[in-house]
Design a protein around this motif. Structure first.
Motif, PDB file in Angstrom:
ATOM      1  N   LEU A   1       0.816  -1.221   0.000  1.00  0.00           N
ATOM      2  CA  LEU A   1       0.000   0.000   0.000  1.00  0.00           C
ATOM      3  C   LEU A   1       0.849   1.270   0.000  1.00  0.00           C
ATOM      4  N   MET A   2       2.090   1.153   0.426  1.00  0.00           N
ATOM      5  CA  MET A   2       2.916   2.325   0.619  1.00  0.00           C
ATOM      6  C   MET A   2       3.453   2.854  -0.712  1.00  0.00           C
ATOM      7  N   ASP A   3       3.813   4.127  -0.729  1.00  0.00           N
ATOM      8  CA  ASP A   3       4.321   4.760  -1.952  1.00  0.00           C
ATOM      9  C   ASP A   3       5.576   4.068  -2.459  1.00  0.00           C
ATOM     10  N   ALA A   4       6.408   3.572  -1.547  1.00  0.00           N
ATOM     11  CA  ALA A   4       7.663   2.952  -1.961  1.00  0.00           C
ATOM     12  C   ALA A   4       7.430   1.717  -2.817  1.00  0.00           C
ATOM     13  N   ALA A   5       6.281   1.066  -2.657  1.00  0.00           N
ATOM     14  CA  ALA A   5       5.973  -0.133  -3.422  1.00  0.00           C
ATOM     15  C   ALA A   5       5.281   0.189  -4.744  1.00  0.00           C
ATOM     16  N   ARG A   6       5.014   1.476  -5.010  1.00  0.00           N
ATOM     17  CA  ARG A   6       4.286   1.873  -6.232  1.00  0.00           C
ATOM     18  C   ARG A   6       5.063   2.972  -6.971  1.00  0.00           C
ATOM     19  N   PRO A   7       6.283   2.685  -7.407  1.00  0.00           N
ATOM     20  CA  PRO A   7       7.126   3.724  -8.010  1.00  0.00           C
ATOM     21  C   PRO A   7       6.531   4.330  -9.285  1.00  0.00           C
ATOM     22  N   ASP A   8       5.853   3.499 -10.102  1.00  0.00           N
ATOM     23  CA  ASP A   8       5.281   4.038 -11.342  1.00  0.00           C
ATOM     24  C   ASP A   8       4.193   5.063 -11.051  1.00  0.00           C
ATOM     25  N   ALA A   9       3.317   4.743 -10.063  1.00  0.00           N
ATOM     26  CA  ALA A   9       2.236   5.674  -9.710  1.00  0.00           C
ATOM     27  C   ALA A   9       2.809   6.966  -9.141  1.00  0.00           C
ATOM     28  N   VAL A  10       3.837   6.837  -8.283  1.00  0.00           N
ATOM     29  CA  VAL A  10       4.468   8.031  -7.706  1.00  0.00           C
ATOM     30  C   VAL A  10       5.124   8.867  -8.799  1.00  0.00           C
ATOM     31  N   ALA A  11       5.762   8.209  -9.767  1.00  0.00           N
ATOM     32  CA  ALA A  11       6.434   8.935 -10.849  1.00  0.00           C
ATOM     33  C   ALA A  11       5.442   9.760 -11.659  1.00  0.00           C
ATOM     34  N   ARG A  12       4.250   9.208 -11.889  1.00  0.00           N
ATOM     35  CA  ARG A  12       3.241   9.966 -12.639  1.00  0.00           C
ATOM     36  C   ARG A  12       2.827  11.223 -11.895  1.00  0.00           C
ATOM     37  N   ARG A  13       2.739  11.130 -10.555  1.00  0.00           N
ATOM     38  CA  ARG A  13       2.405  12.322  -9.763  1.00  0.00           C
ATOM     39  C   ARG A  13       3.530  13.346  -9.853  1.00  0.00           C
ATOM     40  N   ARG A  14       4.756  12.885  -9.816  1.00  0.00           N
ATOM     41  CA  ARG A  14       5.891  13.801  -9.867  1.00  0.00           C
ATOM     42  C   ARG A  14       5.963  14.514 -11.223  1.00  0.00           C
ATOM     43  N   ASN A  15       5.623  13.805 -12.293  1.00  0.00           N
ATOM     44  CA  ASN A  15       5.654  14.422 -13.620  1.00  0.00           C
ATOM     45  C   ASN A  15       4.674  15.578 -13.729  1.00  0.00           C
ATOM     46  N   ARG A  16       3.637  15.543 -12.886  1.00  0.00           N
ATOM     47  CA  ARG A  16       2.647  16.634 -12.869  1.00  0.00           C
ATOM     48  C   ARG A  16       2.909  17.617 -11.737  1.00  0.00           C
ATOM     49  N   ASN A  17       4.081  17.447 -11.090  1.00  0.00           N
ATOM     50  CA  ASN A  17       4.427  18.311  -9.962  1.00  0.00           C
ATOM     51  C   ASN A  17       3.378  18.217  -8.849  1.00  0.00           C
ATOM     52  N   GLN A  18       2.916  16.991  -8.555  1.00  0.00           N
ATOM     53  CA  GLN A  18       1.873  16.770  -7.556  1.00  0.00           C
ATOM     54  C   GLN A  18       2.365  15.793  -6.477  1.00  0.00           C
ATOM     55  N   ARG A  19       1.694  15.811  -5.359  1.00  0.00           N
ATOM     56  CA  ARG A  19       2.024  14.955  -4.227  1.00  0.00           C
ATOM     57  C   ARG A  19       1.094  13.745  -4.200  1.00  0.00           C
ATOM     58  N   THR A  20       1.479  12.732  -3.439  1.00  0.00           N
ATOM     59  CA  THR A  20       0.606  11.569  -3.274  1.00  0.00           C
ATOM     60  C   THR A  20      -0.325  11.781  -2.087  1.00  0.00           C
ATOM     61  N   ALA A  21      -1.389  10.975  -2.041  1.00  0.00           N
ATOM     62  CA  ALA A  21      -2.360  11.086  -0.944  1.00  0.00           C
ATOM     63  C   ALA A  21      -1.701  10.740   0.394  1.00  0.00           C
ATOM     64  N   ARG A  22      -0.824   9.764   0.400  1.00  0.00           N
ATOM     65  CA  ARG A  22      -0.171   9.384   1.660  1.00  0.00           C
ATOM     66  C   ARG A  22       0.790  10.473   2.120  1.00  0.00           C
ATOM     67  N   GLU A  23       1.431  11.160   1.206  1.00  0.00           N
ATOM     68  CA  GLU A  23       2.292  12.271   1.610  1.00  0.00           C
ATOM     69  C   GLU A  23       1.483  13.371   2.285  1.00  0.00           C
ATOM     70  N   ASN A  24       0.300  13.645   1.768  1.00  0.00           N
ATOM     71  CA  ASN A  24      -0.551  14.677   2.374  1.00  0.00           C
ATOM     72  C   ASN A  24      -0.959  14.299   3.795  1.00  0.00           C
ATOM     73  N   ILE A  25      -1.365  13.033   3.972  1.00  0.00           N
ATOM     74  CA  ILE A  25      -1.782  12.592   5.301  1.00  0.00           C
ATOM     75  C   ILE A  25      -0.584  12.539   6.248  1.00  0.00           C
ATOM     76  N   ASP A  26       0.560  12.096   5.758  1.00  0.00           N
ATOM     77  CA  ASP A  26       1.756  12.032   6.608  1.00  0.00           C
ATOM     78  C   ASP A  26       2.161  13.418   7.109  1.00  0.00           C
ATOM     79  N   ASP A  27       1.983  14.451   6.272  1.00  0.00           N
ATOM     80  CA  ASP A  27       2.322  15.810   6.704  1.00  0.00           C
ATOM     81  C   ASP A  27       1.305  16.364   7.695  1.00  0.00           C
ATOM     82  N   LEU A  28       0.075  15.869   7.636  1.00  0.00           N
ATOM     83  CA  LEU A  28      -0.974  16.368   8.529  1.00  0.00           C
ATOM     84  C   LEU A  28      -0.943  15.680   9.888  1.00  0.00           C
ATOM     85  N   ILE A  29      -0.875  14.371   9.889  1.00  0.00           N
ATOM     86  CA  ILE A  29      -1.025  13.578  11.110  1.00  0.00           C
ATOM     87  C   ILE A  29       0.330  13.381  11.791  1.00  0.00           C
TER      88      ILE A  29
END
Length: 413
Positions: free
Chosen positions: A286-314
């Motif tokens: 489930l973690m971002d580290a196990a989904r490099p392709d999905a994370v890369a697509r977010r980075r190409n759009r200069n966007q963050r992942t959902a888990r990064e947002n929650i990790d910064d909040l909680i």
């Protein structure tokens, strides 16, 4: 008087709960059970008994140990205690062990009647209470000749202590099989359901090694080997109900010193059970580290992942995620393996944690967080996704929690 006017209190009542259990010297209890040979509750003015039992009734290890409630009513508290204690003495229960004698001792204790006994009273005085209960006569309804009746002819001479006894030899039904003449029977110390048998016929076991687990009164009880040796017979099966004193397995004494050394050398303290390994792998997937392709697509759009947002909040280490293993409801079209890969958490990461926990009390720092995961089906809403949301919002409403909701997504599926 009318239905809205309560009558004035009159007198005192004392309730004694007769349980299928006995007190241990350390303050713990040992469940009992079996077949009721006699069940004759007391009666008379000021006495009430709420219970269930009859001669021949076989108790079930699946439920709690309460058998009956004996309530005595009288003008004063001391008189009510005496009446309840006398009723317990008249309560004839045979075939199973109960705490009735212990209750009689407590009801005669000045500290208990005066309200001076705390919740630690029994633990701190267990040996003395057990000794006093052992001195009490059995049911006063029993004829004197039956107070200590000898065992029925043919009954096996079980000497049960900690789940151990020598194999009975004077019962036709329990005669040892070939090779069991000097064997030791490991018996059930109480009526219970067999949760597991952890050895097989032919296995070598060490003394005091766990060989079975029994389940009774919502608790597990580990049964250990009385001696080192080889298992020559397994007499019980997983899921079966065994009575107190019934044989679980039979061990023929044998020298296992070398086996002990080999077993100790073979133990891998870092070993992870297959079921636990599977669970850890699912969490890791489930973690971002196990989904490099999905994370890369977010980075190409200069966007963050959902888990990064929650990790910064909680606050770190406080997020309790709900429904992390949920998958898209597409099982008629896709295999579970495909769904695990393509729809982790069904596109919604949600749970409860703390925010600024270092600045506020725990109950003030708790917060619910939800984030649609754009890397999962464009963050759209689905069946399990909705159910997770509904469940978390019920908790939010019940506990009046603040909510932070990251609503990025592509609409309904």
């Amino acid at each position: 008087m009318g239905l809205t006017t309560a009558p004035a209190p009159r007198g005192h009542a004392v309730q004694a709960r007769v349980n299928l259990e006995t007190l241990n010297p350390d303050g713990g209890v040992t469940p009992s059970g079996g077949r009721l040979a006699a069940y004759e509750p007391p009666s008379g003015p000021g006495i009430r008994v709420d219970g269930f039992g009859y001669a021949g009734y076989v108790t079930s290890p699946a439920y709690e140990s309460l058998l009956a409630k004996v309530i005595g009513h009288a003008p004063s508290l001391s008189a009510a205690a005496v009446r309840t204690a006398r009723s317990l003495a008249e309560f004839r229960i045979e075939g199973v062990d109960t705490n009735a004698a212990l209750l009689r001792v407590l009801l005669a204790d000045p500290a208990v009647i005066a309200g001076e006994a705390t919740t630690r009273y029994i633990d701190e005085n267990a040996p003395a209470l057990i000794a006093a209960a052992a001195q009490l006569p059995q049911s006063s309804l029993l004829p004197l000749g039956e107070m200590s009746a000898p065992p029925t002819k043919g009954a096996p001479p079980f000497g049960i202590l900690g789940g151990k006894n020598l194999l009975p030899l004077d019962s036709a039904e329990s005669l040892p099989a070939e090779g069991e003449e000097n064997a030791v029977a490991i018996v059930a110390p109480l009526q219970a359901t067999v949760g597991s048998i952890d050895v097989s016929e032919g296995d070598l076991v060490r003394a005091d090694q766990a060989v079975a687990v029994l389940e009774a009164m919502k608790m597990e009880h580990v049964v250990v080997a009385a001696t080192a040796g080889r298992v020559v017979r397994v007499a019980a099966a997983t899921g079966a109900v065994v009575q107190k004193g019934e044989t679980i397995l039979v061990i023929a004494p044998e020298d296992v010193d070398q086996i002990d050394e080999d077993a100790d050398a073979a133990i891998d303290l870092d070993h992870i059970r297959p079921d636990l390994a599977e669970t850890l792998d699912r969490w890791a997937s489930l973690m971002d580290a196990a989904r490099p392709d999905a994370v890369a697509r977010r980075r190409n759009r200069n966007q963050r992942t959902a888990r990064e947002n929650i990790d910064d909040l909680i606050d770190p280490g406080t997020f309790l995620e709900y429904g992390a293993f949920a998958l898209a409801a597409q099982r008629k079209r896709r295999t579970p393996e495909e769904l695990i890969k393509m729809s982790p958490a069904d596109g919604l990461i949600c749970g409860v944690g703390t925010v600024n926990g270092a600045l506020f009390a725990p109950e003030k720092a708790r917060c619910a967080a939800l984030a649609y995961d754009f890397t999962v089906l464009a963050g759209t809403q689905g069946t399990m996704n909705h159910r997770k949301t509904d469940r978390l919002l019920e908790l939010v409403a019940d506990q009046e929690l603040p909510v932070v909701w990251y609503a990025e997504g592509g609409g309904g599926r």
